[in-house]
Design a protein around this motif. Sequence first.
Motif, PDB file in Angstrom:
ATOM      1  N   GLN A   1       0.803  -1.220   0.000  1.00 32.73           N
ATOM      2  CA  GLN A   1       0.000   0.000   0.000  1.00 32.73           C
ATOM      3  C   GLN A   1       0.839   1.275   0.000  1.00 32.73           C
ATOM      4  OE1 GLN A   1      -2.332   0.588   3.544  1.00 32.73           O
ATOM      5  NE2 GLN A   1      -0.781  -0.324   4.873  1.00 32.73           N
ATOM      6  N   GLY A   2       2.102   1.179   0.389  1.00 33.39           N
ATOM      7  CA  GLY A   2       3.002   2.327   0.397  1.00 33.39           C
ATOM      8  C   GLY A   2       4.284   1.992  -0.338  1.00 33.39           C
ATOM      9  N   PRO A   3       5.370   2.697  -0.020  1.00 29.02           N
ATOM     10  CA  PRO A   3       6.667   2.359  -0.618  1.00 29.02           C
ATOM     11  C   PRO A   3       7.280   1.153   0.074  1.00 29.02           C
ATOM     12  CG  PRO A   3       6.937   4.155   0.937  1.00 29.02           C
ATOM     13  CD  PRO A   3       5.454   3.867   0.877  1.00 29.02           C
ATOM     14  N   VAL A   4       8.333   0.618  -0.516  1.00 29.37           N
ATOM     15  CA  VAL A   4       9.113  -0.465   0.098  1.00 29.37           C
ATOM     16  C   VAL A   4      10.530   0.031   0.327  1.00 29.37           C
ATOM     17  CG1 VAL A   4       9.996  -2.809  -0.178  1.00 29.37           C
ATOM     18  CG2 VAL A   4       7.708  -2.244  -1.029  1.00 29.37           C
ATOM     19  N   PRO A   5      10.981   0.126   1.611  1.00 31.86           N
ATOM     20  CA  PRO A   5      10.234  -0.197   2.827  1.00 31.86           C
ATOM     21  C   PRO A   5       9.217   0.887   3.182  1.00 31.86           C
ATOM     22  CG  PRO A   5      12.409   0.642   3.398  1.00 31.86           C
ATOM     23  CD  PRO A   5      12.381   0.517   1.902  1.00 31.86           C
ATOM     24  N   ASN A   6       8.142   0.458   3.827  1.00 31.32           N
ATOM     25  CA  ASN A   6       7.091   1.373   4.260  1.00 31.32           C
ATOM     26  C   ASN A   6       7.378   1.829   5.682  1.00 31.32           C
ATOM     27  OD1 ASN A   6       4.731   2.654   5.071  1.00 31.32           O
ATOM     28  ND2 ASN A   6       3.397   1.238   3.982  1.00 31.32           N
TER      29      ASN A   6
END
Length: 364
Positions: free
Chosen positions: A31-36
């Motif tokens: 749902q967000g960036p990696v890493p979140n």
Amino acid sequence: MRVIVVGAGIAGLSTAWSLAKRGAEVTLFEQGPVPNPLSASGDQHRIIRRAYGGQGGYQRRIDEAYEAWDEMWADLGEKHLVDTGFLLVSQTEGDEAEEYRDGLVAGGYPFEELGPEEAARRFPFLDAGTIRFAAVSPEGGVLLCQKIAASMKRWLLENGVDLRENAKVAAVDVAGSVWLENDEEITADHVVVTAGAWVLGLMPELASELTTYRTAVAYLTPPEDLREAWENAPVILDVGGTVDGYVLPPVAGTGLKVGAGIHKYESAPDENRVALEGEGEQIRDYFGPPFARIAEYSVSDVVTCAYTFTEDEHYFAKSEGRLTVVSACSGHGYKFGAAVGRRIAGGVLSGDTDAMRIWLEARD
């Protein structure tokens, strides 16, 4: 076999890694960036340790955890684990540090027990007058979460995994479908949900078995004369007493992190994520005792976290149709991350998800 993995924390990343190595066609949604940074896997570092008190099943599974991490380091071409050893500090009779020590005794695992004065001499940040004993072991260390996620992201992309960042899954079903927020539907032979604290947003019916908590950790700057002692310190699994406190030393560019098990309350994962005024100092002060001169430590940062808990603090795993849901319980999640991914992949590809669940629950 086509598999969708929902959630790219350490469990999702490791599941995608293990599935891809075994020839599966993998799509991984985050749902967000990696890493979140909002996920439990997005913080600077986490502990890996042998001591587990009364939970002997998890204590015995540490060997497999190390083996799985070694497999991952070989694939990544770099090791994101600092072997610091670990320390237990007991303040009161029967506290959790003593339970951890007794678990090591029962398992026949090596450690050295230190009296208060010797412990403070070897670890000068301790106040000898406030502790009963300390126990130190060479086994254990610090896993560098953000570096692991960045390296895993690169490996997955290089090895054919369809990694979709900033793609929030809105719904899943047992027939092997997921729906994104834009109403796009994607189907696969199997769906694995490793969404951490966000799992109840997808499967609210699991609220009877999983509870989401909000907690926070503080990053501290120690007095200058103690800086070197902390840079060479082991991880502290428990500081004794009643706070359920743990400490990660500042290694490999990370900060000195302290967290307390008593510092948590029920909350949805997207709520209460901004640290409160004075919260860092409150967390810091839990640690005096057993640390000497605690007021001389300044707070450099406060990071909020969200976790799922089961009532008995074991992993949760459930499969139905083409859907498997796995949720870690608090701090169990990260240290077993690589092994959990291998176990989930094995269960999904073989169809034996019961064996996967039994291993994850670690009741033997």
